[in-house]
Every structure is written in C-alpha cells, then in structure tokens.
Write a protein that holds these residues in place. Sequence first.
Motif, mmCIF file in Angstrom:
data_model
loop_
_atom_site.group_PDB
_atom_site.id
_atom_site.type_symbol
_atom_site.label_atom_id
_atom_site.label_comp_id
_atom_site.label_asym_id
_atom_site.label_seq_id
_atom_site.Cartn_x
_atom_site.Cartn_y
_atom_site.Cartn_z
ATOM 1 N N LEU A 220 0.843 -1.192 0.000
ATOM 2 C CA LEU A 220 0.000 0.000 0.000
ATOM 3 C C LEU A 220 0.886 1.252 0.000
ATOM 4 C CD1 LEU A 220 -1.878 -2.323 1.090
ATOM 5 C CD2 LEU A 220 -3.044 -0.563 2.425
ATOM 6 N N LEU A 221 0.710 2.149 -0.987
ATOM 7 C CA LEU A 221 1.478 3.381 -1.118
ATOM 8 C C LEU A 221 0.591 4.587 -0.768
ATOM 9 C CD1 LEU A 221 3.096 2.733 -4.636
ATOM 10 C CD2 LEU A 221 3.911 1.931 -2.403
ATOM 11 N N SER A 222 1.216 5.610 -0.253
ATOM 12 C CA SER A 222 0.512 6.882 -0.026
ATOM 13 C C SER A 222 1.517 7.972 0.312
ATOM 14 C CB SER A 222 -0.517 6.762 1.094
ATOM 15 O OG SER A 222 0.116 6.814 2.352
ATOM 16 N N THR A 223 1.053 9.203 0.239
ATOM 17 C CA THR A 223 1.865 10.311 0.727
ATOM 18 C C THR A 223 1.691 10.428 2.234
ATOM 19 O OG1 THR A 223 0.057 11.875 0.327
ATOM 20 C CG2 THR A 223 1.677 11.545 -1.463
ATOM 21 N N LYS A 224 2.400 11.367 2.826
ATOM 22 C CA LYS A 224 2.349 11.529 4.277
ATOM 23 C C LYS A 224 0.965 11.937 4.758
ATOM 24 C CE LYS A 224 4.757 13.811 8.088
ATOM 25 N NZ LYS A 224 5.864 14.777 8.463
ATOM 26 N N GLU A 225 0.264 12.732 3.974
ATOM 27 C CA GLU A 225 -1.046 13.202 4.401
ATOM 28 C C GLU A 225 -2.085 12.076 4.478
ATOM 29 O OE1 GLU A 225 -2.847 15.931 1.653
ATOM 30 O OE2 GLU A 225 -1.955 14.914 -0.075
ATOM 31 N N SER A 226 -1.836 10.977 3.790
ATOM 32 C CA SER A 226 -2.769 9.843 3.835
ATOM 33 C C SER A 226 -2.201 8.675 4.642
ATOM 34 C CB SER A 226 -3.099 9.381 2.412
ATOM 35 O OG SER A 226 -3.663 10.404 1.644
ATOM 36 N N ARG A 230 -3.783 4.931 5.234
ATOM 37 C CA ARG A 230 -2.985 3.805 4.715
ATOM 38 C C ARG A 230 -2.764 2.741 5.779
ATOM 39 N NH1 ARG A 230 1.917 6.304 4.079
ATOM 40 N NH2 ARG A 230 2.569 5.445 6.095
ATOM 41 N N GLU A 231 -2.327 3.158 6.971
ATOM 42 C CA GLU A 231 -2.037 2.190 8.026
ATOM 43 C C GLU A 231 -3.308 1.500 8.515
ATOM 44 O OE1 GLU A 231 1.010 1.317 8.808
ATOM 45 O OE2 GLU A 231 1.791 2.805 7.392
ATOM 46 N N GLU A 232 -4.385 2.250 8.615
ATOM 47 C CA GLU A 232 -5.651 1.655 9.059
ATOM 48 C C GLU A 232 -6.185 0.661 8.037
ATOM 49 O OE1 GLU A 232 -8.773 0.831 11.580
ATOM 50 O OE2 GLU A 232 -6.905 1.931 11.951
ATOM 51 N N LEU A 233 -6.095 1.000 6.786
ATOM 52 C CA LEU A 233 -6.573 0.090 5.742
ATOM 53 C C LEU A 233 -5.727 -1.183 5.702
ATOM 54 C CD1 LEU A 233 -8.519 -0.431 3.440
ATOM 55 C CD2 LEU A 233 -6.946 0.795 1.901
ATOM 56 N N ALA A 234 -4.424 -1.053 5.873
ATOM 57 C CA ALA A 234 -3.555 -2.232 5.885
ATOM 58 C C ALA A 234 -3.935 -3.171 7.022
ATOM 59 C CB ALA A 234 -2.098 -1.801 5.990
ATOM 60 N N LYS A 235 -4.207 -2.613 8.168
ATOM 61 C CA LYS A 235 -4.606 -3.435 9.317
ATOM 62 C C LYS A 235 -5.938 -4.123 9.074
ATOM 63 C CE LYS A 235 -5.645 -3.101 14.248
ATOM 64 N NZ LYS A 235 -5.782 -2.185 15.414
ATOM 65 N N THR A 320 3.486 -1.296 3.893
ATOM 66 C CA THR A 320 3.038 0.088 3.679
ATOM 67 C C THR A 320 4.270 0.939 3.404
ATOM 68 O OG1 THR A 320 3.178 0.778 6.013
ATOM 69 C CG2 THR A 320 1.105 -0.239 5.251
ATOM 70 N N LEU A 321 4.125 1.867 2.461
ATOM 71 C CA LEU A 321 5.266 2.657 1.997
ATOM 72 C C LEU A 321 4.821 4.124 1.832
ATOM 73 C CD1 LEU A 321 8.232 2.410 0.987
ATOM 74 C CD2 LEU A 321 7.295 2.139 -1.332
ATOM 75 N N GLU A 322 5.542 5.007 2.489
ATOM 76 C CA GLU A 322 5.233 6.435 2.400
ATOM 77 C C GLU A 322 6.161 7.080 1.388
ATOM 78 O OE1 GLU A 322 5.615 10.141 5.441
ATOM 79 O OE2 GLU A 322 4.327 8.456 6.099
ATOM 80 N N ILE A 323 5.550 7.747 0.382
ATOM 81 C CA ILE A 323 6.313 8.302 -0.736
ATOM 82 C C ILE A 323 6.007 9.800 -0.878
ATOM 83 C CG2 ILE A 323 6.714 8.193 -3.223
ATOM 84 C CD1 ILE A 323 5.980 5.273 -3.146
#
Length: 387
Positions: A220-226, A230-235, A320-323
């Motif tokens: 799962l990729l996202s910017t910092k604002e999301s 991202r973390e909640e969806l991964a869980k 999860t990866l923050e880009i």
Amino acid sequence: MPKTRNQTKKSKEEQKANLSEDVESEGNNQDEHSTDGGNWQPDDSLPNELEGAENADVSEMRDKENELTLNNSGGSDHGSEDLNGSDTTGATLGSPQIILRQRPKIETTGESDGEATGESFNNKEKSPDRPPLKSKAKLSLIKQFLIILTGILAIFFFYTIVMQVGTEQHEETVLEKFTTRIEGLRSQSTQDKKLWRIVRSSMKEHIIDDNPSQPSVLMLLSTKESAESREELAKQIAEAYSIRCQNSDVITVRGSEYAGMNHDEAKEKVDDVITSGFLANSCAVVISNFEKLPPATTKVFYQFCENDLAPFKKVAVIFTLEIEPGEWDPNGTLLTPGVPPEPRLWDSIADAYLYHSLETRDDTGIMKKDMIGGLLSRITPGVVWVK
C-alpha cells in the motif's frame, strides 16, 4: 518255498511224457502179443491206473497252483473262490485239454480282480460330484473377505464425500466472510475501484486454496497526508484475511523502530518477530513504513516473500510505503504533489522510489541493483495507492 509257474509247467510236461511212454510201452506189448499168435488179452486195469494217475497229478497241480495264486494275491479270498469254483467247469478231469483251458482262468484271477476294481473305480467316478469340505470352507472365507472389503470401501467413499462436502462448506464460509469484510470496507471508503479489485484478486484465490504455492503479498502506497488511512486500511485488510487462521492476531513490524540499528541486528530481530508470530498460528503480518528499515535489513523478505520456497505459504505479507516527490522522480512525471496518481502508474512509482531509496541509503554496499531487482520482484506483485 512255493514253486513258480515255470516249475509247475515243467513238472506237467514231464508227467505227460511219462504217461506217453507208458502208453507206448503198453502198445508195444500189445503188438508183441498180437505177433505171438493173437492170444493177447487187454488188461482192463491199465485205463483205471492211468485215470487214477492223471487225477492224482491234476489234484496235485491244482493244489500247487492254488498255493501259488494265494501267495501272489496276498491271501485273497476272492481268488480262492474263483479257483475253487473252477472245479465245476469243463468236462472230464482226466483230459489234458481241460487243464490247459482251466489255466488261463487261474492266471487271470488277478486281472479279474483288477477289472472288478476298475469297474468299482469307474462307478465311483460316475457318482454325483460333491465339493469337498475344504473347498466349501475356502469359498466361505472368500465370501467373507469380499463382504469385509466392500464394507471398508463403502466407508472410505462415504468418509471422502463427507469430508469433501465439509471442506467445500468451510471454504465457502471463509470466502463469504472475507468478501463481506472487504465489501464493508469498500462501501465506507472513497478509494479507487481498482484498489479493491487488486485486494480481492491477490487474496481470494489464496483463501480458497488450502495449499498455496506462495504467500499473498500486497503493498500500500501513499503520501504523508494519507498515512493514517494507509495504516488503518492495511490493518483492516490483514484482519479480513486472518478469518482463515486459527490465530486472528495480526503481526506488526514498524520500520521506524529499526531505523537506527545495525542492519544485521535489525534483520535478526525482524526475522524473529515474523517467524515467532507465524509459528503461533498467526497468518498475516503488516510491515509499516518499509522505507525506514535499514536497506540491508530488507533482505530478510527474500525468504518470507519467496515465490516457491517461502517457509510460510499460507500467510499474507502486507507492506506500507510512504512516498513523497523527490529525486527518485527527476522529471516529476510519476507523482504530482496533491494529485493521486493514476492506477497505471502505481507499479512504476513503487519500483522507481524503492530502487533509489535502497541504493542511496545503503552504506554497506550490499544493496546493488541486481539485489534490489530480486527483492522488488518478490515484494511488489500487488501495488495499490491509498488516498
């Protein structure tokens, strides 16, 4: 010691020769009387003497032959009766021809017995056949064996059918629960439709298959604002997958906790956390902020995400990866600040960012391009962007 047949025959011939000589001598005497002037008178006592001698010789021969026959036939009463019965057959006992006709009867006494025995044997053969007791017992054992074998096969097929139906029902139940959970998440979010298609396709078949060839891997990729979404969806995705597990607890590895460690130490700890969790029957792990792990530490996922040789295959590994926009995208064609990228760019964004991050941050010289390429082929089979 009993005489043989040859000895008996020889004695008969000698007696016949003696009788013939006596008759010839009597004839000569008669001729002499006749030559003396015809005054010769026949002697009436001669025939009686000859007849008595013949009768005595015949009786003696019969006794000897009876004794010989009894010895040859083992004292059979049947042979004695046949021999004694022969006294009543024939004509005058004094004739030598009568003796020759009676001898075959005496000699063939054994043959008569054999013929009688053969007739008896043939009669036995003509009697109705009855199966022996051993054959009946053998047939009974075969029938019992066939009945038992049939029962075992029936139980086996019944058990197989029941287990197959039960397994199908179990798979349908797990799949229904997983689908319901994913549909609930989809209905409450504003994520792209392609995100949900990738999530379902990467996990649905894995849930149905009891013996998957490799683990299910999702990034799962996202910017910092999301980041929070991202973390909640991964869980939530990991929890939905864990419906199929005995232990529904999700294993969590936070990259920020290992950021300042030596890469070997960090690799060993990450390995211990994931392995111990899978051995405790958990089947899902979330690696948060993968980009913060020491570059050389990421080699541990070579084994956990291996296509065919992974130590745990009935599991889900979620990254999860923050880009953020940066040097990894020099032309700015992949990621525009504040604008979610198109689904067709998701894989390219992940590959470009990780190649640049792992290579530039590595101070060990381990993470070369070929090493990074092998790692990415294992951890990026399913990439989604979270808004």
